[in-house]
Write a protein that holds these residues in place. Structure first.
Motif, PDB file in Angstrom:
ATOM      1  N   GLY A  33       0.872  -1.172   0.000  1.00  0.00           N
ATOM      2  CA  GLY A  33       0.000   0.000   0.000  1.00  0.00           C
ATOM      3  C   GLY A  33       0.910   1.223   0.000  1.00  0.00           C
ATOM      4  O   GLY A  33       1.707   1.386   0.923  1.00  0.00           O
ATOM      5  N   LEU A  34       0.817   2.040  -1.028  1.00  0.00           N
ATOM      6  CA  LEU A  34       1.812   3.115  -1.194  1.00  0.00           C
ATOM      7  C   LEU A  34       1.197   4.498  -1.011  1.00  0.00           C
ATOM      8  O   LEU A  34       0.003   4.702  -1.232  1.00  0.00           O
ATOM      9  N   ALA A  35       2.058   5.421  -0.624  1.00  0.00           N
ATOM     10  CA  ALA A  35       1.624   6.793  -0.328  1.00  0.00           C
ATOM     11  C   ALA A  35       2.428   7.776  -1.179  1.00  0.00           C
ATOM     12  O   ALA A  35       3.538   7.472  -1.625  1.00  0.00           O
ATOM     13  N   THR A  36       1.851   8.953  -1.364  1.00  0.00           N
ATOM     14  CA  THR A  36       2.530  10.012  -2.116  1.00  0.00           C
ATOM     15  C   THR A  36       2.803  11.176  -1.159  1.00  0.00           C
ATOM     16  O   THR A  36       2.584  11.067   0.039  1.00  0.00           O
ATOM     17  N   GLY A  37       3.279  12.289  -1.703  1.00  0.00           N
ATOM     18  CA  GLY A  37       3.596  13.456  -0.872  1.00  0.00           C
ATOM     19  C   GLY A  37       5.102  13.585  -0.710  1.00  0.00           C
ATOM     20  O   GLY A  37       5.866  12.728  -1.149  1.00  0.00           O
ATOM     21  N   SER A  38       5.513  14.648  -0.032  1.00  0.00           N
ATOM     22  CA  SER A  38       6.955  14.893   0.136  1.00  0.00           C
ATOM     23  C   SER A  38       7.597  13.846   1.030  1.00  0.00           C
ATOM     24  O   SER A  38       8.761  13.497   0.845  1.00  0.00           O
ATOM     25  N   LEU A 128       1.663  -4.530   3.503  1.00  0.00           N
ATOM     26  CA  LEU A 128       2.365  -3.431   4.182  1.00  0.00           C
ATOM     27  C   LEU A 128       1.843  -2.117   3.627  1.00  0.00           C
ATOM     28  O   LEU A 128       1.948  -1.867   2.425  1.00  0.00           O
ATOM     29  N   GLN A 129       1.274  -1.314   4.506  1.00  0.00           N
ATOM     30  CA  GLN A 129       0.756  -0.008   4.087  1.00  0.00           C
ATOM     31  C   GLN A 129       1.698   1.091   4.569  1.00  0.00           C
ATOM     32  O   GLN A 129       1.985   1.189   5.764  1.00  0.00           O
ATOM     33  N   ILE A 130       2.166   1.906   3.637  1.00  0.00           N
ATOM     34  CA  ILE A 130       2.978   3.080   3.976  1.00  0.00           C
ATOM     35  C   ILE A 130       2.048   4.285   4.067  1.00  0.00           C
ATOM     36  O   ILE A 130       1.205   4.486   3.189  1.00  0.00           O
ATOM     37  N   LEU A 131       2.226   5.085   5.104  1.00  0.00           N
ATOM     38  CA  LEU A 131       1.411   6.294   5.270  1.00  0.00           C
ATOM     39  C   LEU A 131       2.288   7.503   5.556  1.00  0.00           C
ATOM     40  O   LEU A 131       3.328   7.382   6.214  1.00  0.00           O
ATOM     41  N   GLY A 132       1.827   8.667   5.099  1.00  0.00           N
ATOM     42  CA  GLY A 132       2.308   9.938   5.637  1.00  0.00           C
ATOM     43  C   GLY A 132       1.233  10.411   6.598  1.00  0.00           C
ATOM     44  O   GLY A 132       0.213   9.745   6.810  1.00  0.00           O
ATOM     45  N   ILE A 133       1.439  11.563   7.181  1.00  0.00           N
ATOM     46  CA  ILE A 133       0.404  12.151   8.045  1.00  0.00           C
ATOM     47  C   ILE A 133       0.279  13.628   7.690  1.00  0.00           C
ATOM     48  O   ILE A 133       1.293  14.306   7.478  1.00  0.00           O
ATOM     49  N   GLY A 134      -0.948  14.101   7.579  1.00  0.00           N
ATOM     50  CA  GLY A 134      -1.154  15.520   7.296  1.00  0.00           C
ATOM     51  C   GLY A 134      -0.907  16.354   8.546  1.00  0.00           C
ATOM     52  O   GLY A 134      -0.981  15.848   9.673  1.00  0.00           O
ATOM     53  N   GLN A 135      -0.629  17.623   8.339  1.00  0.00           N
ATOM     54  CA  GLN A 135      -0.492  18.518   9.508  1.00  0.00           C
ATOM     55  C   GLN A 135      -1.778  18.508  10.325  1.00  0.00           C
ATOM     56  O   GLN A 135      -1.763  18.746  11.528  1.00  0.00           O
ATOM     57  N   ASN A 136      -2.889  18.233   9.657  1.00  0.00           N
ATOM     58  CA  ASN A 136      -4.178  18.191  10.361  1.00  0.00           C
ATOM     59  C   ASN A 136      -4.516  16.781  10.866  1.00  0.00           C
ATOM     60  O   ASN A 136      -5.627  16.536  11.318  1.00  0.00           O
ATOM     61  N   GLY A 137      -3.565  15.862  10.775  1.00  0.00           N
ATOM     62  CA  GLY A 137      -3.791  14.521  11.305  1.00  0.00           C
ATOM     63  C   GLY A 137      -4.489  13.580  10.336  1.00  0.00           C
ATOM     64  O   GLY A 137      -4.882  12.473  10.711  1.00  0.00           O
ATOM     65  N   HIS A 138      -4.616  13.986   9.071  1.00  0.00           N
ATOM     66  CA  HIS A 138      -5.261  13.068   8.122  1.00  0.00           C
ATOM     67  C   HIS A 138      -4.314  11.934   7.732  1.00  0.00           C
ATOM     68  O   HIS A 138      -3.087  12.066   7.807  1.00  0.00           O
ATOM     69  N   ILE A 139      -4.884  10.809   7.342  1.00  0.00           N
ATOM     70  CA  ILE A 139      -4.124   9.739   6.700  1.00  0.00           C
ATOM     71  C   ILE A 139      -4.862   9.406   5.407  1.00  0.00           C
ATOM     72  O   ILE A 139      -6.083   9.294   5.399  1.00  0.00           O
ATOM     73  N   GLY A 140      -4.108   9.246   4.313  1.00  0.00           N
ATOM     74  CA  GLY A 140      -4.761   9.278   3.012  1.00  0.00           C
ATOM     75  C   GLY A 140      -5.461  10.629   2.949  1.00  0.00           C
ATOM     76  O   GLY A 140      -4.947  11.639   3.455  1.00  0.00           O
ATOM     77  N   PHE A 141      -6.648  10.653   2.365  1.00  0.00           N
ATOM     78  CA  PHE A 141      -7.453  11.875   2.451  1.00  0.00           C
ATOM     79  C   PHE A 141      -8.654  11.629   3.359  1.00  0.00           C
ATOM     80  O   PHE A 141      -9.755  12.082   3.084  1.00  0.00           O
ATOM     81  N   ASN A 142      -8.427  10.923   4.445  1.00  0.00           N
ATOM     82  CA  ASN A 142      -9.433  10.827   5.504  1.00  0.00           C
ATOM     83  C   ASN A 142      -9.231  12.056   6.364  1.00  0.00           C
ATOM     84  O   ASN A 142      -8.321  12.107   7.208  1.00  0.00           O
ATOM     85  N   GLU A 143     -10.070  13.046   6.103  1.00  0.00           N
ATOM     86  CA  GLU A 143      -9.877  14.363   6.687  1.00  0.00           C
ATOM     87  C   GLU A 143     -10.579  14.465   8.051  1.00  0.00           C
ATOM     88  O   GLU A 143     -11.596  13.795   8.289  1.00  0.00           O
ATOM     89  N   MET A 182      -8.685   5.751  -0.019  1.00  0.00           N
ATOM     90  CA  MET A 182      -8.994   4.595   0.814  1.00  0.00           C
ATOM     91  C   MET A 182      -9.612   5.120   2.101  1.00  0.00           C
ATOM     92  O   MET A 182      -9.290   6.226   2.561  1.00  0.00           O
ATOM     93  N   GLY A 183     -10.477   4.318   2.698  1.00  0.00           N
ATOM     94  CA  GLY A 183     -11.091   4.708   3.968  1.00  0.00           C
ATOM     95  C   GLY A 183     -10.296   4.179   5.151  1.00  0.00           C
ATOM     96  O   GLY A 183      -9.232   3.566   4.991  1.00  0.00           O
ATOM     97  N   MET A 184     -10.800   4.439   6.321  1.00  0.00           N
ATOM     98  CA  MET A 184     -10.105   4.016   7.536  1.00  0.00           C
ATOM     99  C   MET A 184     -10.028   2.493   7.619  1.00  0.00           C
ATOM    100  O   MET A 184      -9.026   1.937   8.072  1.00  0.00           O
ATOM    101  N   GLY A 185     -11.094   1.839   7.178  1.00  0.00           N
ATOM    102  CA  GLY A 185     -11.093   0.374   7.212  1.00  0.00           C
ATOM    103  C   GLY A 185     -10.119  -0.204   6.200  1.00  0.00           C
ATOM    104  O   GLY A 185      -9.408  -1.179   6.490  1.00  0.00           O
ATOM    105  N   SER A 186     -10.076   0.402   5.007  1.00  0.00           N
ATOM    106  CA  SER A 186      -9.134  -0.095   3.984  1.00  0.00           C
ATOM    107  C   SER A 186      -7.719  -0.056   4.548  1.00  0.00           C
ATOM    108  O   SER A 186      -6.912  -0.955   4.324  1.00  0.00           O
ATOM    109  N   ILE A 187      -7.407   1.018   5.284  1.00  0.00           N
ATOM    110  CA  ILE A 187      -6.059   1.181   5.845  1.00  0.00           C
ATOM    111  C   ILE A 187      -5.848   0.226   7.024  1.00  0.00           C
ATOM    112  O   ILE A 187      -4.836  -0.484   7.099  1.00  0.00           O
ATOM    113  N   LEU A 188      -6.827   0.201   7.923  1.00  0.00           N
ATOM    114  CA  LEU A 188      -6.643  -0.601   9.155  1.00  0.00           C
ATOM    115  C   LEU A 188      -6.675  -2.101   8.887  1.00  0.00           C
ATOM    116  O   LEU A 188      -6.249  -2.890   9.730  1.00  0.00           O
TER     117      LEU A 188
END
Ligand code: PGA
Length: 240
Positions: A33-38, A128-143, A182-188
């Protein structure tokens, strides 16, 4: 949650790449599971180096990305499909037919979400899911908000995310206002999760994530429910 604090971005990137490499070595046809961003750019650069050194074989790897802007075309240099090709897929021996990103051109966002979930299931789930984290605490675009969604869905981006991501676009107005994520369940449901964070701007989100209190206002706090999560961050993110 296991926490690994690295001295800087380079060390964080190398450590995360080591975990991905171990996964690919242990299970050559794993689902990443791959993530984008800096944040993961340096990790992808490390993986390309390992591939070039003959240490890794991606030929049987399958991948699913977390999210994609909506609407966007894959040849747009801000699309996450473009990002993945540019940072990883064009430089290793992965079969692009085995790489998946939500379709930013889908006519119907809900149908695309359902298709993507079925696809993840058909691959046997994410190893294996790779995640970043938003400054607002999002993962993926689960805002952050009153509600979170379990599966891949079309979502509105919050003003904070649009502002944070505007650095990649000509102006804030050019940032797409929606995304498929992806939603929270897809990630978890991933068997193992690595979440990366670099820089002081991520400190508040990290503190909330590690607080042990779960709230939809900080989606990353839900990672506390998962049995195998590793945070790899640098000192700036950890100490603020
Ligand atoms: P960044 O984004 O890696 O560009 O900081 C992370 C995220 O928003 O998840």
């Amino acid at each position: 949650m296991k926490v690994i604090v690295c001295k800087d971005y380079a060390e964080m990137s190398a450590k995360a790449a080591d975990i991905v490499a171990a996964q690919v070595t242990l299970k050559p046809n794993c689902v990443l599971g791959l993530a984008t961003g800096s944040t993961p750019e340096g990790m992808y650069a490390c993986l390309v180096k390992k591939y070039e050194a003959g240490e890794l074989d991606f030929s049987a790897v399958r991948s699913v990305n977390l999210d994609e802007y909506y609407p966007i075309t894959p040849d747009n240099d801000q699309s996450y499909r473009y990002f993945m090709n540019y940072h990883l897929f064009d430089h290793v021996n992965i079969d692009k037919a085995n790489t998946n990103v939500p379709d930013g051109q889908a006519k119907d966002g809900a149908a695309e979400g359902a298709r993507y979930e079925a696809l993840i299931a058909s691959l046997g789930g994410i190893d294996l899911q790779i995640l970043g984290i938003g400054q607002n605490g999002h993962i993926g675009f689960n805002e952050p908000g009153e509600k979170l969604y379990p599966y891949t869905h079309l979502t509105d981006l919050t003003p904070s995310t649009i502002k944070a991501n505007s650095r990649f676009f000509a102006s804030e107005d050019d940032v797409p206002k929606q995304a498929l994520s992806m939603g929270m369940g897809s990630i978890l449901n991933a068997r193992k999760i690595v979440i990366m964070a670099s820089g002081a701007a991520k400190h508040d989100a990290i503190v909330k994530m590690l607080s042990g209190v779960m709230t939809t206002q900080t989606p990353a706090t839900f990672l506390a429910c998962h049995a195998d999560v590793t945070l790899i961050c640098d000192e700036a993110a950890y100490n603020g």
